[in-house]
Design a protein around this motif. Structure first.
Motif, PDB file in Angstrom:
ATOM      1  N   HIS A  73      -1.296 -20.681 -12.777  1.00  8.43           N
ATOM      2  CA  HIS A  73      -0.157 -20.538 -11.861  1.00  8.43           C
ATOM      3  C   HIS A  73       1.162 -20.815 -12.586  1.00  8.43           C
ATOM      4  CE1 HIS A  73      -2.996 -21.398  -8.226  1.00  8.43           C
ATOM      5  NE2 HIS A  73      -3.042 -20.146  -8.630  1.00  8.43           N
ATOM      6  N   LYS A 127       2.038 -17.875 -14.851  1.00 10.51           N
ATOM      7  CA  LYS A 127       2.583 -16.754 -14.073  1.00 10.51           C
ATOM      8  C   LYS A 127       4.022 -17.037 -13.673  1.00 10.51           C
ATOM      9  CE  LYS A 127      -1.803 -15.050 -12.201  1.00 10.51           C
ATOM     10  NZ  LYS A 127      -2.626 -14.858 -10.976  1.00 10.51           N
ATOM     11  N   GLN A 128       4.289 -18.285 -13.294  1.00  2.00           N
ATOM     12  CA  GLN A 128       5.646 -18.664 -12.894  1.00  2.00           C
ATOM     13  C   GLN A 128       6.630 -18.481 -14.039  1.00  2.00           C
ATOM     14  OE1 GLN A 128       7.334 -22.938 -12.398  1.00  2.00           O
ATOM     15  NE2 GLN A 128       6.555 -22.415 -10.375  1.00  2.00           N
TER      16      GLN A 128
END
Length: 285
Positions: A232, A235-236
């Motif tokens: 996550h 991806k951020q």
């Protein structure tokens, strides 16, 4: 980096790994060494010839010659780009054969392919490659799809804040320089492994100073689990590569053991750089 070792089984994933290795070779001036393993339960050609009566010597030599010719063609196609590529066919257990080639060539990096998506059996050469990722003395770059390494501008490095990670950060800094990328260092916070953010940031600042990091950001990121947090966070940040250390099952360093390995290797779409710390004592800062 002087030598990049690329195990191959002539699959599309192995071709993607070789392509990535060629890009790195062009950037770093490294030699590429291709290795193909004829898998037999014994460890070398002489043992096979001596103990496997049902396997004619001429047949073994024939398929070995054919494999060498295939490797020669693969290498020749890439050498047209001015790269230096050597190759060899080994006979025996894939993991042991690849590891022996790694030691013999004193390789600085292994680049290998992975299908991903459905577990460790999908990794190139199956569990042998998983063992390579866990135990290789040098970094291992896992490639899935065809990748343009020149587009890697953001690298996420997931840290457990150990002194011994210097063996990883040194290798990573070379790739970071080659890619001209920014490094995003992150410590993942979970319920079972929680530290308050101010304390973590102090640790991260000391880590960055001690490991002589350049062009980096320091981050703490909370998630339900470490593998989810890494993906996550990557991806951020719009990352194109994830890097991490592996060692046993302690905290973040267990990521490439068992099912957690499958979560990272199979669920992340980007290339993954790993290095085992098993030969180094772990000590928190």
């Amino acid at each position: 980096m002087r030598t990049i070792l690329v195990p191959t089984d002539f699959s599309p994933q192995a071709a993607n790994a070789l392509d990535a290795a060629c890009q790195l070779s062009g950037k770093l001036g490294a030699t590429i060494h291709l290795v193909y393993v004829l898998e037999f339960p014994m460890t070398d050609e002489e043992t096979v010839v001596t103990h496997v009566a049902v396997l004619p010597v001429e047949y073994l030599r024939k398929i070995k010659r054919e494999s060498e010719e295939h490797l020669r063609e693969v290498a020749a196609a890439k050498q047209q780009d001015g790269l230096t590529i050597t190759y060899e066919v080994r006979v025996g257990n894939p993991y042991r054969s690849i590891n022996n080639a790694l030691l013999a060539k004193e390789a600085d990096l292994v680049v290998m392919g992975s299908k991903g998506a459905s577990g460790s059996k999908e990794i190139l050469l199956g569990s042998n490659a998983e063992r390579m990722v866990r135990f290789a003395h040098c970094p291992v770059l896992v490639i899935k799809d065809k990748v343009d390494l020149s587009k890697i501008k953001n690298i996420v490095y997931a840290t457990a804040l150990l002194d011994e990670e210097s063996v990883v950060t040194k290798a990573l800094s070379k790739l970071q320089t080659a890619f001209e990328a920014q490094l995003h260092v992150v410590r993942i916070n979970t319920i079972s492994n929680f530290l308050d953010d101010p304390y973590v940031m102090d640790m991260l600042q000391k880590f960055a100073k001690d490991h002589h990091l350049k062009d980096y950001t320091l981050n703490t990121f909370s998630d339900i689990g470490e593998e989810e947090g890494i993906i996550h966070f990557a991806k951020q940040k719009g990352a194109e590569l994830i890097a991490l250390a592996t060692h046993g099952r302690r905290g973040i360093l267990h990521l490439l053991e068992g099912s957690l390995a499958e979560d990272i290797v199979n669920h992340a779409k980007f290339p993954i750089l790993t290095m085992s710390l098993r030969k180094h004592k772990t000590r928190k800062k």
